[in-house]
Design a protein around this motif. Structure first.
Motif, PDB file in Angstrom:
ATOM      1  N   ALA A 170       8.099  -4.677  -1.960  1.00 58.61           N
ATOM      2  CA  ALA A 170       6.720  -4.242  -1.725  1.00 58.61           C
ATOM      3  C   ALA A 170       6.422  -4.223  -0.220  1.00 58.61           C
ATOM      4  N   PHE A 171       6.805  -5.288   0.466  1.00 63.20           N
ATOM      5  CA  PHE A 171       6.496  -5.313   1.897  1.00 63.20           C
ATOM      6  C   PHE A 171       7.341  -4.296   2.664  1.00 63.20           C
ATOM      7  N   GLY A 172       8.607  -4.164   2.255  1.00 66.44           N
ATOM      8  CA  GLY A 172       9.457  -3.154   2.889  1.00 66.44           C
ATOM      9  C   GLY A 172       8.849  -1.769   2.747  1.00 66.44           C
ATOM     10  N   ALA A 173       8.321  -1.479   1.570  1.00 69.32           N
ATOM     11  CA  ALA A 173       7.716  -0.176   1.335  1.00 69.32           C
ATOM     12  C   ALA A 173       6.447  -0.007   2.177  1.00 69.32           C
ATOM     13  N   LEU A 174       5.683  -1.072   2.339  1.00 69.59           N
ATOM     14  CA  LEU A 174       4.447  -0.996   3.120  1.00 69.59           C
ATOM     15  C   LEU A 174       4.761  -0.790   4.600  1.00 69.59           C
ATOM     16  N   ARG A 175       5.749  -1.521   5.060  1.00 71.55           N
ATOM     17  CA  ARG A 175       6.119  -1.476   6.463  1.00 71.55           C
ATOM     18  C   ARG A 175       6.589  -0.079   6.868  1.00 71.55           C
ATOM     19  N   THR A 176       7.330   0.569   5.974  1.00 73.05           N
ATOM     20  CA  THR A 176       7.836   1.902   6.290  1.00 73.05           C
ATOM     21  C   THR A 176       6.842   2.994   5.915  1.00 73.05           C
ATOM     22  N   ALA A 194       5.792   3.838   2.942  1.00 68.85           N
ATOM     23  CA  ALA A 194       5.969   4.464   1.633  1.00 68.85           C
ATOM     24  C   ALA A 194       4.791   4.136   0.719  1.00 68.85           C
ATOM     25  N   ILE A 195       4.165   2.997   0.947  1.00 65.26           N
ATOM     26  CA  ILE A 195       2.927   2.671   0.243  1.00 65.26           C
ATOM     27  C   ILE A 195       1.884   2.287   1.303  1.00 65.26           C
ATOM     28  N   ASP A 196       0.590   2.267   0.911  1.00 58.47           N
ATOM     29  CA  ASP A 196      -0.461   2.021   1.895  1.00 58.47           C
ATOM     30  C   ASP A 196      -1.098   0.650   1.770  1.00 58.47           C
ATOM     31  N   VAL A 197      -1.181   0.138   0.549  1.00 58.39           N
ATOM     32  CA  VAL A 197      -1.858  -1.134   0.383  1.00 58.39           C
ATOM     33  C   VAL A 197      -1.322  -1.840  -0.858  1.00 58.39           C
ATOM     34  N   TYR A 198      -1.190  -3.166  -0.774  1.00 56.83           N
ATOM     35  CA  TYR A 198      -0.938  -3.957  -1.976  1.00 56.83           C
ATOM     36  C   TYR A 198      -1.501  -5.345  -1.750  1.00 56.83           C
ATOM     37  N   PRO A 199      -1.819  -6.051  -2.826  1.00 59.49           N
ATOM     38  CA  PRO A 199      -2.359  -7.394  -2.669  1.00 59.49           C
ATOM     39  C   PRO A 199      -1.251  -8.370  -2.282  1.00 59.49           C
ATOM     40  N   GLU A 200      -1.506  -9.166  -1.249  1.00 64.61           N
ATOM     41  CA  GLU A 200      -0.507 -10.143  -0.828  1.00 64.61           C
ATOM     42  C   GLU A 200      -1.230 -11.465  -0.557  1.00 64.61           C
ATOM     43  N   TYR A 228       4.766  -5.651  12.994  1.00 68.32           N
ATOM     44  CA  TYR A 228       4.974  -4.534  12.068  1.00 68.32           C
ATOM     45  C   TYR A 228       3.881  -3.478  12.140  1.00 68.32           C
ATOM     46  N   GLY A 229       2.806  -3.757  12.857  1.00 65.24           N
ATOM     47  CA  GLY A 229       1.665  -2.834  12.861  1.00 65.24           C
ATOM     48  C   GLY A 229       0.895  -2.860  11.547  1.00 65.24           C
ATOM     49  N   VAL A 230       1.201  -3.828  10.698  1.00 66.75           N
ATOM     50  CA  VAL A 230       0.587  -3.917   9.374  1.00 66.75           C
ATOM     51  C   VAL A 230      -0.662  -4.794   9.451  1.00 66.75           C
ATOM     52  N   ARG A 231      -1.707  -4.436   8.695  1.00 63.81           N
ATOM     53  CA  ARG A 231      -2.966  -5.170   8.829  1.00 63.81           C
ATOM     54  C   ARG A 231      -3.369  -5.934   7.584  1.00 63.81           C
ATOM     55  N   TRP A 232      -3.820  -7.185   7.777  1.00 67.52           N
ATOM     56  CA  TRP A 232      -4.416  -7.962   6.689  1.00 67.52           C
ATOM     57  C   TRP A 232      -5.914  -7.699   6.724  1.00 67.52           C
ATOM     58  N   ALA A 234      -5.538 -14.691  -1.122  1.00 65.76           N
ATOM     59  CA  ALA A 234      -5.244 -13.306  -1.483  1.00 65.76           C
ATOM     60  C   ALA A 234      -6.006 -12.365  -0.554  1.00 65.76           C
ATOM     61  N   ALA A 235      -5.331 -11.270  -0.157  1.00 69.23           N
ATOM     62  CA  ALA A 235      -5.980 -10.270   0.685  1.00 69.23           C
ATOM     63  C   ALA A 235      -5.268  -8.947   0.504  1.00 69.23           C
ATOM     64  N   ALA A 236      -5.958  -7.876   0.900  1.00 68.45           N
ATOM     65  CA  ALA A 236      -5.304  -6.568   0.871  1.00 68.45           C
ATOM     66  C   ALA A 236      -4.462  -6.434   2.130  1.00 68.45           C
ATOM     67  N   LEU A 237      -3.185  -6.098   1.943  1.00 70.01           N
ATOM     68  CA  LEU A 237      -2.293  -5.877   3.079  1.00 70.01           C
ATOM     69  C   LEU A 237      -2.148  -4.365   3.219  1.00 70.01           C
ATOM     70  N   VAL A 238      -2.413  -3.866   4.431  1.00 68.45           N
ATOM     71  CA  VAL A 238      -2.615  -2.438   4.609  1.00 68.45           C
ATOM     72  C   VAL A 238      -1.617  -1.877   5.613  1.00 68.45           C
ATOM     73  N   SER A 239      -1.071  -0.692   5.314  1.00 71.30           N
ATOM     74  CA  SER A 239      -0.071  -0.076   6.195  1.00 71.30           C
ATOM     75  C   SER A 239      -0.702   0.361   7.516  1.00 71.30           C
ATOM     76  N   ALA A 240       0.148   0.480   8.532  1.00 68.44           N
ATOM     77  CA  ALA A 240      -0.316   0.913   9.846  1.00 68.44           C
ATOM     78  C   ALA A 240      -0.968   2.295   9.747  1.00 68.44           C
ATOM     79  N   ARG A 241      -0.379   3.152   8.929  1.00 67.66           N
ATOM     80  CA  ARG A 241      -0.890   4.518   8.806  1.00 67.66           C
ATOM     81  C   ARG A 241      -2.322   4.519   8.281  1.00 67.66           C
ATOM     82  N   LEU A 242      -2.526   3.754   7.183  1.00 68.09           N
ATOM     83  CA  LEU A 242      -3.870   3.734   6.585  1.00 68.09           C
ATOM     84  C   LEU A 242      -4.872   3.111   7.554  1.00 68.09           C
TER      85      LEU A 242
END
Lengths: 250, 511
Positions: B63-69, B71-77, B110-114, B229-237
């Motif tokens: 899931a995190f690999g997909a978010l980082r690249t 491939a997905i935009d958000v998932y609960p982490e 990673y440029g990924v946002r909580w 728990a929080a929404a983890l969001v891709s850099a793109r989104l």
């Protein structure tokens, strides 16, 4: 003077430390049938296989129709020489006719089917009955007939036979031997026949070569061999084969 | 609407549009993650955005690999997971400190946002039966340590292995269980209730804790880090879609542990479809307006297995279709790759065993590890799933092709050579046809393995019959598991029988 179809001159072959052929020289005149007789491991099959380059000797020269084979393409050479292995060696996934057509098709013969059918008739198998059979539906004798037809279909001037009748029962064997003798007389091809059966050698061959431990003990016409064995080994071989009765006939 | 249907629709919409790409919402394969992801998706849709659902992605790495690249935009982490499992750092301090830490590190690395936490923690919970707690006077983990030598633990393999799991608490509290058994999440509650084990690990918001009336022991030495728990969001989104970020932000601080346990219970215990529970939750939070249709759908689903399967037949048919696609494409690709490899090896016998052994090693790679490894290269979805399936199918075909051509009737092969066939002709016209039954047997083996392995595709968002199996395991829903497992088993039998037929027809000289 008759020309020489096959010739081995001072041929030596080693497999690792085993000497399979030790300075062997023999010449087979055109139209002759030479039987190589010996025990298993004597080197008789190795010598046979030198003539179509299934084996390349370490030393010495092999000539077929006066041409040294070492310089010829082995594939082309083999397509010019008929070959009959002991167990028939039919390709089990091909029907009888396709098996007999093998060499003809390799040579892109446009009359492959016709000539293969003729070859089948020649060995006593009706093409109508046998052409479309699968090899595994044949008896041992029929399979061996097909193998002979396959070797002869392209009408080679030389045919090599490696214990062709060795695996057959006595009655079938003598049937095939007679058939083969007649065929050879009719077609006049040069033959080399490997066998461990002295009876068969004396019956089918014009010359018998006794091979022992990679060397030739004696090469002679059957009557000479029986009447005047050159070595103790040949004499012993004759005694063991009980060819005395046969000798009278010759 | 059911999660299966959602998954099937997602699978069909696998090709994203470039200009207005929907927000790709994913989850990990357990109930709460499914539920939160569905809430994210419905909230986005209610705010006029499109959501593409990819529930049940393998595990944290996937899931995190997909978010980082991207491939997905958000998932609960969970912040604790981010700190320990993703950053690989030691547990530290308060929940606020952990959130600060992961926010900064994820952004920088990673440029990924909580997004701001949802409001509840889902930490590890060590639970015992109420009777056990009463008779041994257990309220805290320190109490448990005192009694641990007489108790049997049933723990998830994950928990047994990780440093912040069993080894960590054993050291922190001096725990020594009489026996530790590895139990999957789907069975550990039942095992505890049935008295087969005395202690299990769970999550503090598990709905089953309430159902079985279990006692969660207090972590009195604060061993477990906070798992907010929080929404983890891709850099793109985060960069391109402020409307989506705003919509997701509406859930921040709105859910507490009691609410979450109740919602999870509806999903895990009452078998209410995730989409219904998510809608109800959003409605009661005032984030959605209720409709009559929703109320009608909220009814508890307690149909029999046959009734359930019948109700799902459309979905099952679609998933089966996708499964067959995955198997067929990967099998054909594997054949096109493996048969030539096997034939080449016949020409170079010296390298053969080494190459075949190397291909065999692929077989031993755990599926999840292989999938996780491929995310940076291929993202998620059908393509990496196909690549993984091809890799798993190679070995039996390469092995059988090689041995088949090598051991083809030696008398036939030597006669063919003696009569003047070239090596190439011998391989093509003699060895290959004679090896066909052996090669077909290899293909059959590969196909049956393939049908089973293709269920793994669900972990990477590629659909197929693994979808209900993964979801069913996550939601402890046996009917859902069987709705994937039964067709998969039938498919394996069917594929084997079908290929057996092909094998008979291709046998040389069969007529």
């Amino acid at each position: 003077m008759r020309s020489i179809a096959l010739e081995a001159a001072h041929v030596t072959k080693r497999f690792g430390s085993v000497v399979a052929l030790d300075d062997v020289s023999i010449a087979v005149p055109t139209g002759a049938c030479v039987a190589l007789v010996g025990e298993s491991g004597s080197g008789k099959s190795t010598l046979l296989r030198c003539f179509n380059r299934l084996v390349d000797p370490d030393e010495g020269i092999i000539r077929v129709n006066d041409v040294a084979v070492a310089a010829t393409d082995p594939i082309a050479l083999r397509r010019r020489i008929g070959y009959v292995p002991q167990d028939g060696g039919l390709l089990p996934h091909w029907r009888v006719l396709r098996n007999v057509e093998l060499v003809l098709r390799l040579n892109r013969d446009p009359r492959a089917s016709e000539r293969a059918r003729a070859a089948l008739s020649m060995v006593g198998l009706e093409p109508e009955t046998f052409a479309e059979r699968w090899p595994r539906k044949l008896s041992g004798g029929q399979r061996q007939r097909v193998a002979i037809a396959r070797a002869l279909a392209a009408e080679p001037s030389v045919v090599l036979l490696d214990e062709p009748f060795g695996a057959l029962d006595a009655i079938t064997r003598s049937e095939l031997q007679e058939g083969f003798a007649a065929l050879r007389k009719r077609l006049g091809m040069t033959c080399v026949l490997v066998t461990h059966d002295l009876h068969e050698a004396l019956l089918l061959a014009t010359h018998v070569a006794v091979v022992r431990r990679g060397r030739l003990e004696q090469v002679a016409a059957p009557a000479t061999l029986v009447g005047d064995p050159a070595t103790d080994y040949v004499r012993m071989l004759l005694q063991r084969a009980r060819v005395a009765q046969l000798a009278d006939a010759l | 609407m059911n999660i299966l249907l959602v998954a099937a629709l997602v699978a069909q919409a696998a090709v994203p549009l470039v200009e207005t790409r929907p927000v790709v919402v994913a989850s990990k394969p357990f109930g709460e993650s499914y539920l939160l992801a569905e809430m994210f998706a419905q909230l986005l849709e209610a705010r006029g955005l499109r959501a593409d659902r990819r529930p049940g992605l393998g595990a944290t790495e996937i899931a995190f690999g997909a978010l980082r690249t991207g491939a997905i935009d958000v998932y609960p982490e969970y912040t604790g997971t981010g700190l320990l499992a993703i950053l690989g750092e030691q547990p530290l301090g308060s929940s606020g400190a952990v959130f600060q830490r992961v926010s900064r590190e994820f952004r920088d690395r990673y440029g990924v946002r909580w997004l701001a936490p949802l409001g509840f923690q889902n930490s590890y919970a060590i639970a015992v039966r109420r009777a056990t707690a009463d008779s041994l006077h257990l309220a805290t983990l320190s109490d448990l340590a005192r009694a641990s030598r007489t108790l049997r633990a049933g723990l998830t393999p994950d928990f047994i292995g990780r440093a912040d799991g069993l080894p960590g608490i054993a050291r922190a509290y001096g725990l020594h269980f009489r026996d530790v058994r590895a139990l999957g999440p789907a069975v550990k509650y039942q095992a505890l209730a049935a008295g087969q084990v005395d202690v299990i690990d769970g999550y503090s918001t598990d709905g089953l804790i309430a159902k079985y009336d279990l006692v969660v022991l207090t972590d009195d030495r604060h061993f477990f880090p906070p798992y907010e728990a929080a929404a983890l969001v891709s850099a793109r989104l985060a960069a391109n879609d402020p409307r989506a970020i705003a919509a997701l932000g509406e859930l921040s601080g709105r859910l507490d542990e009691r609410q979450m346990r109740a919602l999870n219970r509806r999903v895990e215990v009452d078998r209410t479809p995730v989409s219904v529970v998510a809608r109800d939750a959003l409605t009661s939070l005032g984030l959605l307006t209720a409709t009559k249709a929703d109320a009608a759908r909220a009814a508890k689903d307690d149909r029999s297995l046959a009734g359930y399967l019948n109700g799902q037949r459309g979905v099952i048919a679609r998933l089966t279709g996708r499964h067959i696609e995955l198997v067929a494409i990967s099998l054909i690709a594997a054949i096109l790759l493996a048969v030539p490899i096997g034939l080449l090896l016949e020409r170079s016998a010296r390298q053969a065993e080494g190459v075949i052994r190397a291909v065999g090693v692929l077989q031993t790679l755990p599926g999840i590890a292989l999938l996780a490894f491929m995310i940076p290269l291929l993202g998620i979805g059908v393509i990496p799933a196909l690549v993984a399936l091809v890799l798993y199918s190679l070995y039996p075909i390469v092995r059988n092709t090689y041995t088949g051509v090598r051991d083809a009737d030696p008398a036939a092969v030597s006669a063919a050579r003696a009569l003047g066939m070239t090596d190439r002709q011998i391989l093509r016209d003699v060895r290959l046809p004679l090896a066909t039954p052996v090669i077909m047997a290899g293909i059959r083996t590969a196909a049956v393995i393939d049908v089973g392995t293709a269920t793994l595709a669900a972990f990477i968002g590629a659909g197929g019959l693994g979808e209900p199996i993964v979801a069913g395991l996550a939601l402890s829903d046996t009917r859902m598991i069987l709705s994937g497992a039964i067709p998969a088993a039938l498919l394996a039998i069917g594929v084997d029988a079908g290929l057996a037929l092909v094998e008979r027809v291709t046998r040389p000289g069969h007529a």
